[in-house]
Design a protein around this motif. Structure first.
Motif, mmCIF file in Angstrom:
data_model
loop_
_atom_site.group_PDB
_atom_site.id
_atom_site.type_symbol
_atom_site.label_atom_id
_atom_site.label_comp_id
_atom_site.label_asym_id
_atom_site.label_seq_id
_atom_site.Cartn_x
_atom_site.Cartn_y
_atom_site.Cartn_z
ATOM 1 N N THR A 29 -28.690 -15.934 76.409
ATOM 2 C CA THR A 29 -27.725 -17.031 76.363
ATOM 3 C C THR A 29 -26.336 -16.608 76.821
ATOM 4 O OG1 THR A 29 -27.061 -16.673 74.039
ATOM 5 C CG2 THR A 29 -28.964 -18.119 74.441
ATOM 6 N N TRP A 30 -26.070 -15.282 76.865
ATOM 7 C CA TRP A 30 -24.728 -14.859 77.273
ATOM 8 C C TRP A 30 -24.697 -13.657 78.215
ATOM 9 C CZ3 TRP A 30 -22.965 -10.032 75.795
ATOM 10 C CH2 TRP A 30 -23.628 -9.419 74.728
ATOM 11 N N GLN A 31 -25.777 -12.920 78.357
ATOM 12 C CA GLN A 31 -25.844 -11.836 79.347
ATOM 13 C C GLN A 31 -26.434 -12.439 80.623
ATOM 14 O OE1 GLN A 31 -25.425 -8.338 79.748
ATOM 15 N NE2 GLN A 31 -24.179 -8.215 77.912
ATOM 16 N N GLY A 32 -25.604 -12.637 81.630
ATOM 17 C CA GLY A 32 -25.982 -13.378 82.821
ATOM 18 C C GLY A 32 -27.261 -12.944 83.516
ATOM 19 N N ALA A 33 -27.503 -11.639 83.613
ATOM 20 C CA ALA A 33 -28.670 -11.155 84.352
ATOM 21 C C ALA A 33 -29.947 -11.196 83.520
ATOM 22 C CB ALA A 33 -28.428 -9.729 84.840
ATOM 23 N N LYS A 35 -32.884 -12.713 81.705
ATOM 24 C CA LYS A 35 -33.575 -13.999 81.733
ATOM 25 C C LYS A 35 -34.453 -14.211 80.512
ATOM 26 C CE LYS A 35 -31.424 -14.993 85.294
ATOM 27 N NZ LYS A 35 -30.211 -15.762 85.059
ATOM 28 N N ARG A 131 -20.925 -5.782 84.935
ATOM 29 C CA ARG A 131 -21.320 -7.133 84.525
ATOM 30 C C ARG A 131 -21.659 -7.180 83.033
ATOM 31 N NH1 ARG A 131 -25.750 -11.029 87.468
ATOM 32 N NH2 ARG A 131 -25.379 -12.829 86.153
ATOM 33 N N SER A 132 -22.382 -6.182 82.536
ATOM 34 C CA SER A 132 -22.746 -6.156 81.117
ATOM 35 C C SER A 132 -21.513 -6.078 80.229
ATOM 36 C CB SER A 132 -23.666 -4.969 80.820
ATOM 37 O OG SER A 132 -24.889 -5.108 81.499
ATOM 38 N N ASP A 135 -19.636 -9.421 80.396
ATOM 39 C CA ASP A 135 -20.344 -10.445 79.619
ATOM 40 C C ASP A 135 -20.107 -10.250 78.122
ATOM 41 O OD1 ASP A 135 -21.333 -11.645 81.913
ATOM 42 O OD2 ASP A 135 -23.361 -10.852 81.699
ATOM 43 N N ARG A 138 -16.499 -11.388 77.307
ATOM 44 C CA ARG A 138 -16.409 -12.845 77.350
ATOM 45 C C ARG A 138 -17.092 -13.468 76.120
ATOM 46 N NH1 ARG A 138 -17.217 -13.218 82.196
ATOM 47 N NH2 ARG A 138 -19.469 -13.048 82.188
ATOM 48 N N HIS A 139 -18.260 -12.957 75.762
ATOM 49 C CA HIS A 139 -19.021 -13.481 74.630
ATOM 50 C C HIS A 139 -18.242 -13.351 73.320
ATOM 51 C CE1 HIS A 139 -22.385 -14.440 72.039
ATOM 52 N NE2 HIS A 139 -22.313 -13.254 71.478
#
Length: 142
Positions: A29-33, A35, A131-132, A135, A138-139
């Motif tokens: 729900t919050w780590q973009g990569a 799935k 990115r991690s 994320d 931001r979270h």
């Protein structure tokens, strides 16, 4: 360690960082990569021990399993337990900066297994780490 280390200052205490990253089912729900995540094995306390991730690696989706090693709330280590890579090891560390702030440090080593030159492997690891960390920041800033 595992290669290059990336850091980010987070406006949250170490425990909040640790809790966010060990709530595996919520990661997509919050780590973009990320799935999907499945906890395959738990320890006696109910904490995830072996976790399977499905990640969008841009070129294709990849699956891998990691065995988690904890030193709460200071460290989460990940040992490769199989999947689409040859190897993947990593470690999150959380350093208390006081005033509810944390320096999150991420070391990551990804070996995709196919013939991929070292500089490209390093670039992939660097992008994943940046990115991690972004994320997570931001979270926890919501």
């Amino acid at each position: 360690m595992y290669g290059d280390c990336r850091t980010e200052e987070i406006d949250a205490p170490p425990q909040a960082c640790f809790d966010a990253l060990t709530d595996f089912e919520a990661l997509p729900t919050w780590q973009g990569a990320v799935k999907s995540v499945r906890v395959l094995e738990r320890d006696a306390t109910g904490r995830a021990r072996v976790v399977e991730f499905e990640v969008d690696a841009k070129v294709k989706r990849v699956k891998y399993r990691l065995r988690q090693v904890y030193d709460e709330p200071h460290r989460i280590g990940s040992e490769y337990a199989g999947g689409d890579f040859r190897d993947m090891t990593g470690e999150w560390r959380f350093v208390d900066l006081g005033d509810g702030r944390t320096r999150a440090e991420l070391d990551l080593n990804i070996d995709p297994g196919r013939f991929v030159p070292g500089p490209i492997r390093s670039a992939i690891a660097d992008a994943v780490m940046r990115r991690s960390l972004a994320d997570l920041k931001r979270h926890l800033s919501r």
